[in-house]
Enzyme design. Structure first.
Site, PDB file in Angstrom:
ATOM      1  N   GLY A   1       0.836  -1.196   0.000  1.00  0.00           N
ATOM      2  CA  GLY A   1       0.000   0.000   0.000  1.00  0.00           C
ATOM      3  C   GLY A   1       0.866   1.238   0.000  1.00  0.00           C
TER       4      GLY A   1
ATOM      5  CD  GLN B   1       3.381   5.776   2.655  1.00  0.00           C
ATOM      6  OE1 GLN B   1       2.398   5.280   2.127  1.00  0.00           O
ATOM      7  NE2 GLN B   1       4.349   5.044   3.187  1.00  0.00           N
TER       8      GLN B   1
ATOM      9  CB  CYS C   1       4.964   2.110   7.275  1.00  0.00           C
ATOM     10  SG  CYS C   1       4.574   3.608   6.371  1.00  0.00           S
ATOM     11  CG  LEU C   2       6.476   0.861   1.275  1.00  0.00           C
ATOM     12  CD1 LEU C   2       5.946   1.184  -0.117  1.00  0.00           C
ATOM     13  CD2 LEU C   2       7.569  -0.198   1.203  1.00  0.00           C
TER      14      LEU C   2
ATOM     15  CG  HIS D   1      -0.826   1.454   7.357  1.00  0.00           C
ATOM     16  ND1 HIS D   1       0.096   0.949   8.236  1.00  0.00           N
ATOM     17  CD2 HIS D   1      -0.120   2.226   6.484  1.00  0.00           C
ATOM     18  CE1 HIS D   1       1.306   1.423   7.925  1.00  0.00           C
ATOM     19  NE2 HIS D   1       1.202   2.185   6.857  1.00  0.00           N
ATOM     20  CD  GLU D   2      -1.036   2.493   2.772  1.00  0.00           C
ATOM     21  OE1 GLU D   2      -0.521   3.628   2.693  1.00  0.00           O
ATOM     22  OE2 GLU D   2      -0.362   1.490   3.067  1.00  0.00           O
TER      23      GLU D   2
ATOM     24  CG  HIS E   1       0.436   7.062   5.367  1.00  0.00           C
ATOM     25  ND1 HIS E   1       1.570   7.434   6.046  1.00  0.00           N
ATOM     26  CD2 HIS E   1       0.545   5.731   5.167  1.00  0.00           C
ATOM     27  CE1 HIS E   1       2.341   6.359   6.242  1.00  0.00           C
ATOM     28  NE2 HIS E   1       1.735   5.308   5.717  1.00  0.00           N
TER      29      HIS E   1
END
Ligand code: NI
Length: 169
Positions: A46, A51, A91-92, A133-134, A137
């Site tokens: 994701g 991000q 997370c990235l 989660h996304e 952000h």
């Protein structure tokens, strides 16, 4: 194909609040394509526009094993949430760190696709977690923000050390 640089925690830009997408232009379509390329390349399941330092309400997700089930959520809203799931998240933007977060286990999300068409999706378990989660952000929240203060300090220290090592390399 274009890969976008991913901001890393605790970069202050990850705290910005994303604005709704109001016009579904070719530039938005290109951004969605680039976000998908960036997510697959990372690799991750994701990615939120925040991000990649674009503060618009756009999320891409693909939790399939085969990486051919891209879901695009523009202006997503959770219209129903229930149940509870505690799972390990990564997370990235926080490479190499994983921890458990409590989320709703079942959500219904309403969003628009890359062409502006509204749809609703019902999701459970990993997909439900990923959507939450996304979407976090987009309001400037990283999963680390859900952890204890002590853990947050530890993650920050670890990420700063990692950054220094990257700069030295
Ligand atoms: Ni993330």
């Amino acid at each position: 194909m274009a890969l976008l640089p991913i901001l890393e925690y605790p970069d202050a830009r990850l705290k910005r609040i994303a604005s709704p997408v109001t016009e579904f232009t070719p530039a938005i379509k290109k951004l969605v394509d680039d976000m998908a390329d960036t997510m697959y390349d990372a690799p991750g399941i994701g990615l939120a526009a925040t991000q990649v330092n674009v503060h618009k309400r756009i999320v891409v997700i693909d939790i399939s094993e085969t990486k051919n089930d891209l879901k695009v959520f523009i202006n997503p809203q959770i219209v129903m949430a229930d149940g509870e799931i505690v799972g390990e998240e990564g997370c990235l933007s926080v490479p190499g760190y994983y921890d458990t977060v409590k989320r709703a286990s079942h959500v219904v999300v309403r969003a628009q696709d890359a062409l502006g068409k509204t749809f609703e999706l019902e999701a459970t378990d990993l997909m439900a977690v990923c959507i939450q989660h996304e979407m976090d952000h987009l309001i400037g929240t990283v999963f680390v923000d859900h952890l204890s203060q002590l853990k947050q300090i530890r993650v920050k220290t670890r990420m700063k050390k990692r950054l220094r090592e990257t700069e030295r390399a």
